[in-house]
Design an enzyme around this catalytic site. Structure first.
Site, short mmCIF file in Angstrom:
data_model
loop_
_atom_site.label_atom_id
_atom_site.label_comp_id
_atom_site.label_asym_id
_atom_site.label_seq_id
_atom_site.Cartn_x
_atom_site.Cartn_y
_atom_site.Cartn_z
N SER A 69 0.80 -1.23 0.00
CA SER A 69 0.00 0.00 0.00
C SER A 69 0.83 1.27 0.00
O SER A 69 0.33 2.34 -0.35
CB SER A 69 -0.93 0.01 1.22
OG SER A 69 -0.19 -0.04 2.43
N ASP A 346 -3.16 8.19 8.17
CA ASP A 346 -3.99 7.35 9.03
C ASP A 346 -3.07 6.58 9.97
O ASP A 346 -1.94 7.01 10.21
CB ASP A 346 -4.90 6.43 8.20
CG ASP A 346 -4.12 5.53 7.24
OD1 ASP A 346 -2.91 5.30 7.47
OD2 ASP A 346 -4.71 5.06 6.25
N HIS A 349 -0.32 4.89 7.19
CA HIS A 349 0.08 5.48 5.90
C HIS A 349 0.50 6.94 6.03
O HIS A 349 0.16 7.62 6.99
CB HIS A 349 -1.05 5.31 4.89
CG HIS A 349 -1.40 3.89 4.64
ND1 HIS A 349 -2.54 3.30 5.16
CD2 HIS A 349 -0.74 2.91 3.95
CE1 HIS A 349 -2.57 2.02 4.80
NE2 HIS A 349 -1.49 1.76 4.08
#
Length: 367
Positions: A69, A346, A349
């Site tokens: 990610s 978050d 991330h």
């Protein structure tokens, strides 16, 4: 999405990718248009553009991305990923594009540094017009991916390389394309959370790290052997220093597990380069960059993060995450007023401004 190393032997609750509201179809169209956008606005400018042969002795024309990610620009399916829900993408381009953050991520900043457009996500390659977009590269990264199978049903590193190899067999890329190509290999730590969830012991973790790093080295060598000219390989950041695990007192930066992982990657890449006179394997030291930002609360002249371990977007109640809504569509999270003042978007991330800061340290002449 990337999950850090556990900070102790207890099993941690894993943030889930629960969906309570279906993302409209138009967001898919947005990705097609945006995952290959030509430029990244910001202070970073490509150092390879002004020179005749670029920074590497050649001018890169094609970028291939493999990762999780931290590198994914839209491959992870909407049904399992919060990256397709508001408020992801609020900084750029103003709506979700499948990126795990408020805007641009590591892939975007590396592409800009190389003087290239961000490569289109593999999932959307058939919709790319003109075909020259695909010829500039492909992003194979998936949120939640690991070197081996993880708790998420997404392609592993080897599977991503298999997809790349299939394109080569179809002659999508010519020998000339490959001869001026660069790869980005960014797997941060999803393999380790699976071990923790299944109650792996602390005594067994060093052996797992050796297995993971051995496979990483085999994978990046395979990419090079397929014809890619240069391969960027990331060193993992301090895994305990994310909002998910840090406390008001900070985090434990002396995690020997992360250090073992990085030392094995360093050693392995040096050996590979010793076998290759062109020094084909390049390290991006995320660990050093993150630690510098945490220490100085930003990068002088670039950014300031008053609380670098605090997330901009947080769940309001236990178990909720950024982007979650209830059955009535009401937000179960809160968002900071200024994402530029936060390093973390978050629980795990990085913000657009955070990545800009990281790459200003990794590639200082790219500012």
């Amino acid at each position: 999405s990337f999950i850090p190393f556990p900070s102790n032997n207890n099993t941690h609750k894993v943030p889930t990718m629960n969906i309570t509201k279906t993302t409209p179809w138009f967001l898919y169209v947005c990705l097609i248009l945006l995952s290959g956008y030509k430029s990244v606005k910001g202070s970073i400018s490509p150092s390879s553009e002004p020179t005749k042969d670029g920074k590497f002795g050649f001018k890169p024309t094609t970028l291939f991305v493999f990762g999780d990610s931290y590198a994914d620009t839209g491959n992870t399916p909407v049904i399992i990923s919060p990256s397709w829900r508001f408020p992801y993408g609020i900084t750029f381009p103003g709506k979700p594009t499948g990126r795990f953050g408020d805007g641009r991520i590591s892939t975007d900043y590396l592409a800009k540094y190389l003087g290239l457009r961000t490569p289109i996500a593999y999932k959307w390659r058939r919709f790319a017009l003109p075909r020259q977009v695909v010829n500039k590269g492909i992003n194979f990264a998936f949120g939640g991916a690991g070197v081996f199978e993880t708790i998420f049903t997404v392609p592993t590193a080897s599977m991503q390389i298999n997809s790349f190899e299939r394109l080569l067999r179809k002659n999508v890329y010519s020998p000339a394309d490959l001869n001026s190509s660069v790869a980005f290999f960014s797997f941060i730590g999803n393999d380790y959370i699976k071990y923790n969830i299944f109650n792996g012991t602390s005594q067994g973790r060093p052996a797992l790290i050796r297995r993971v790093t051995k496979q990483i080295l085999l994978d990046v060598k395979r990419i090079k052997d397929l014809g890619v000219r240069k391969v960027f390989v990331v060193l993992s950041p301090p895994h305990n220093c994310v909002p998910l695990y840090s406390t008001s007192k900070g985090c434990n930066t002396s995690n020997p597990l992360t250090k073992l992982h990085n030392s094995l990657i360093r050693e392995g890449l040096r050996k590979l380069n010793d076998e290759n006179n062109e020094k084909s394997f390049l390290m991006l030291d995320f660990y050093k960059a993150f630690m510098t930002i945490f220490k100085y609360r930003g990068v002088p002249g670039v950014s300031t993060f008053s609380e670098p371990l605090k997330a901009c977007c947080e769940g309001r109640k236990g178990g909720n995450s950024c982007g979650d809504v209830d059955i009535y569509g009401r937000r179960l999270y809160s968002v900071c007023k200024d994402p530029k003042s936060f390093f973390f978007w978050d629980n795990v991330h990085i913000t657009d401004e955070g990545w800009r800061s990281v790459f200003s340290l990794l590639l200082p002449d790219s500012r």
